[in-house]
Design an enzyme around this catalytic site. Structure first.
Site, PDB file in Angstrom:
ATOM      1  CB  ALA A   8      -4.936   5.006 -27.854  1.00  0.00           C
ATOM      2  N   GLY A   9      -5.274   4.879 -24.139  1.00  0.00           N
ATOM      3  CA  GLY A   9      -5.673   5.724 -23.025  1.00  0.00           C
ATOM      4  C   GLY A   9      -4.518   6.604 -22.593  1.00  0.00           C
ATOM      5  CB  ALA A  10      -3.454   7.814 -19.280  1.00  0.00           C
ATOM      6  CB  ILE A  11       0.047   4.250 -20.431  1.00  0.00           C
ATOM      7  CG1 ILE A  11      -0.166   4.530 -18.935  1.00  0.00           C
ATOM      8  CG2 ILE A  11       1.473   3.786 -20.700  1.00  0.00           C
ATOM      9  CD1 ILE A  11       0.612   5.700 -18.387  1.00  0.00           C
ATOM     10  N   GLY A  12      -1.000   4.475 -23.328  1.00  0.00           N
ATOM     11  CA  GLY A  12      -0.903   4.188 -24.753  1.00  0.00           C
ATOM     12  C   GLY A  12      -0.970   5.441 -25.599  1.00  0.00           C
ATOM     13  CE  LYS A 204       4.169  -0.263 -12.662  1.00  0.00           C
ATOM     14  NZ  LYS A 204       3.829   0.364 -13.966  1.00  0.00           N
ATOM     15  CG  ASN A 212      -2.304  -1.844  -7.192  1.00  0.00           C
ATOM     16  OD1 ASN A 212      -3.031  -1.130  -7.857  1.00  0.00           O
ATOM     17  ND2 ASN A 212      -0.982  -1.749  -7.250  1.00  0.00           N
ATOM     18  CB  SER A 273      -3.461   1.699 -10.999  1.00  0.00           C
ATOM     19  OG  SER A 273      -2.985   0.405 -10.674  1.00  0.00           O
TER      20      SER A 273
END
Length: 326
Positions: A8-12, A204, A212, A273
């Site tokens: 549950a970081g930035a996206i989660g 993507k 990257n 990223s």
């Protein structure tokens, strides 16, 4: 609906906040100061248009959450194999899992039907842990078109994008994928069902697998690399080599590598990223973004000299940084 967000970081955290606000029984799997702040003050999501706070359950231990209807896996690829066994208490007989991650997922060749049908990808899933413990039958594919960051513990800053297309590995419009699409859409997430989610994954991936690693080796931004003639030669060669792999696996490329680089240039002076992970001292998504292409190329007898060279240098850079585990 009971929904666990693993990572549950930035996206989660962004997805979890929207789903909790919509009334779902959400559990965030997080740790450290981020977990402590969510427990004490709730999860805050802020964007240019709104700011809201929800109070989902939050724990470091998935066993405390129990079986779920849906698990959204939003970890970075290097962290998943070690997490696979810990996630098992989240899975009941009918629990599905959306893989909301960059790169090629572990289930990619489940019901693929192509030349590598059923193949297990060592660079993505070492030791087949995800395939064996979680199983490919639970997986629903997705591609994350969302940008954000943890502004402070317990606070997610959403900076752009809201798209999470979903798709079954066999391309069917199953009851479960339509149900989850409807739930995500009602929560404010753009989650259409795709008949060929692998095509979306490659859309993507084609930029990620080239920009990257080259950004890590040069510290260049997307705009800067796109405008540098030497970098463009390397990026273009990587795209053309990987295109051969994708086409052998049934992927269509509607734009040229030159057009794809022009798209990246328009993003501006943005750090990839992977470069952000290097600068933050975090493990980089080497296997899922570029190692997998080299592995599949070997299986298909396709030469990828540029990709192999960049991959070797990328691993070396990660070893020097102390973040690479063979």
């Amino acid at each position: 609906m009971k929904i666990a967000i693993v990572g549950a970081g930035a996206i989660g955290g962004y997805f979890g906040g929207l789903l909790a606000r919509a009334g779902h029984d959400v559990t965030l799997i997080a740790r450290g100061a981020h977990r402590d702040a969510i427990r004490a003050n709730g999860l805050t999501v802020e964007s240019k248009d709104e700011r809201f706070t929800t109070h989902p359950a939050c724990t470091e231990n998935p066993a405390e959450a129990g079986a779920q209807d849906l698990v959204i896996l939003s970890l970075k690829a290097p962290a998943v194999p070690d997490m696979a066994e810990k996630m098992l208490p989240l899975f009941g007989p009918d629990t599905a899992m959306i893989t909301a991650m960059n790169g090629v997922p572990y289930w990619y060749f489940y019901k693929h039907g192509g030349p590598l049908d059923g193949y297990r990808i060592a660079s993505v899933d070492p030791g087949d842990k995800q395939w064996t413990l979680i199983g490919p039958q639970r997986a629903i594919g997705s591609v994350v078109w969302v940008a954000g960051a943890i502004a402070a513990p317990g606070v997610i800053h959403h900076s752009g994008g809201n798209r999470l297309p979903l798709g079954e590995p066999d391309g069917s419009r199953s009851e479960r994928v339509q149900r989850f699409s409807a739930a995500l859409s009602a929560a404010g997430i753009d989650a259409p069902v795709h008949d060929n989610i692998r095509q979306e994954i490659w859309t993507k991936l084609w930029g990620n697998l080239s920009y990257n690693p080259v950004s890590v080796l040069t510290h260049g931004t997307l705009e800067g690399l796109s405008r540098d003639p030497d970098a463009r030669r390397v990026l273009g060669a990587m795209m053309e080599e990987s295109k051969l792999v994708g086409e052998r696996l049934g992927i269509d490329f509607p734009v040229t590598s030159e057009q794809r680089m022009a798209m990246a240039e328009k993003v501006g002076p943005h750090k990839s990223s992977m470069l952000q992970d290097l600068e933050g001292g975090r493990p980089m998504e080497i296997g899922g973004l570029i190692g997998v292409i080299a592995e599949l190329a070997r299986k298909l007898d396709i030469p990828t000299p540029t990709i192999d060279t960049v991959l070797a240098l990328l691993k070396t850079r990660a070893r020097v940084a102390g973040t690479y585990k063979d």
